[in-house]
Motif scaffolding. Structure first.
Motif, short mmCIF file in Angstrom:
data_model
loop_
_atom_site.label_atom_id
_atom_site.label_comp_id
_atom_site.label_asym_id
_atom_site.label_seq_id
_atom_site.Cartn_x
_atom_site.Cartn_y
_atom_site.Cartn_z
N ILE A 56 0.85 -1.18 0.00
CA ILE A 56 0.00 0.00 0.00
C ILE A 56 0.89 1.23 0.00
N THR A 57 0.73 2.04 -1.02
CA THR A 57 1.51 3.25 -1.12
C THR A 57 0.68 4.42 -0.62
N VAL A 58 1.19 5.08 0.39
CA VAL A 58 0.51 6.23 0.98
C VAL A 58 1.36 7.45 0.67
N LYS A 59 0.78 8.42 -0.01
CA LYS A 59 1.52 9.63 -0.36
C LYS A 59 1.40 10.64 0.77
N ILE A 60 2.49 10.88 1.43
CA ILE A 60 2.55 11.83 2.55
C ILE A 60 3.49 12.96 2.15
N HIS A 61 3.08 14.19 2.34
CA HIS A 61 3.97 15.33 2.15
C HIS A 61 4.33 15.81 3.55
N ILE A 62 5.45 15.32 4.06
CA ILE A 62 5.84 15.56 5.45
C ILE A 62 6.01 17.04 5.76
N GLY A 63 6.51 17.80 4.81
CA GLY A 63 6.68 19.24 5.03
C GLY A 63 5.37 19.95 5.29
N HIS A 64 4.35 19.59 4.51
CA HIS A 64 3.03 20.18 4.72
C HIS A 64 2.44 19.75 6.06
N ALA A 65 2.67 18.49 6.43
CA ALA A 65 2.16 17.99 7.71
C ALA A 65 2.80 18.75 8.87
N ILE A 66 4.08 19.02 8.77
CA ILE A 66 4.78 19.78 9.81
C ILE A 66 4.25 21.20 9.88
N ILE A 93 12.08 17.11 14.88
CA ILE A 93 10.86 17.91 14.75
C ILE A 93 9.73 17.29 15.57
N SER A 94 9.62 15.97 15.53
CA SER A 94 8.61 15.28 16.33
C SER A 94 8.77 15.58 17.81
N ASN A 95 10.00 15.52 18.29
CA ASN A 95 10.26 15.82 19.71
C ASN A 95 9.94 17.27 20.04
N ALA A 96 10.34 18.19 19.18
CA ALA A 96 10.10 19.61 19.43
C ALA A 96 8.60 19.92 19.49
N LEU A 97 7.84 19.32 18.59
CA LEU A 97 6.40 19.61 18.52
C LEU A 97 5.55 18.66 19.36
N GLY A 98 6.18 17.63 19.93
CA GLY A 98 5.42 16.68 20.73
C GLY A 98 4.42 15.89 19.90
N LYS A 99 4.75 15.63 18.66
CA LYS A 99 3.87 14.88 17.75
C LYS A 99 4.71 13.86 17.00
N ASN A 100 4.25 12.64 16.94
CA ASN A 100 4.97 11.58 16.25
C ASN A 100 4.64 11.59 14.76
N PHE A 101 5.47 12.25 13.97
CA PHE A 101 5.23 12.32 12.52
C PHE A 101 5.48 10.98 11.83
N LEU A 159 2.35 8.99 10.68
CA LEU A 159 1.70 9.27 9.40
C LEU A 159 1.94 8.16 8.39
N TYR A 160 3.03 7.43 8.57
CA TYR A 160 3.41 6.39 7.63
C TYR A 160 2.95 5.01 8.05
N ASP A 161 2.26 4.91 9.18
CA ASP A 161 1.79 3.62 9.68
C ASP A 161 0.46 3.28 9.02
#
Length: 82
Positions: free
Chosen positions: A9-19, A61-69, A72-74
């Protein structure tokens, strides 16, 4: 016969936009994140444009924002299988 759980399963994530979206959600600015991860404001703006990032940068970035980015890929979590 291919098992549903083993399909590629290919999931298209734009990590920059998510951040960037998470930064807005938290009311944080670029200067704040830049200081947290020891980068320049300009580097953060470049991150916003990236579709992918190296794992160490995502970790910082995940640590700084307290969010596990990484979550998104799981794919199993996104399909409600967890």
């Amino acid at each position: 016969m291919e098992n549903e759980k083993t399909k590629d399963i290919t999931v298209k994530i734009h990590i920059g936009h998510a951040i960037q979206e998470e930064m807005v959600r938290q009311g944080r600015n670029v200067t704040w994140l830049a200081a947290q991860i020891h980068m320049t404001d300009r580097a953060i703006y470049k991150i916003y444009d990236k579709e992918s990032l190296n794992t160490e940068l995502v970790r910082l970035i995940s640590n700084a924002l307290g969010k596990n980015f990484f979550a998104l890929y799981d794919v199993t979590e996104q399909n409600g299988e967890k």
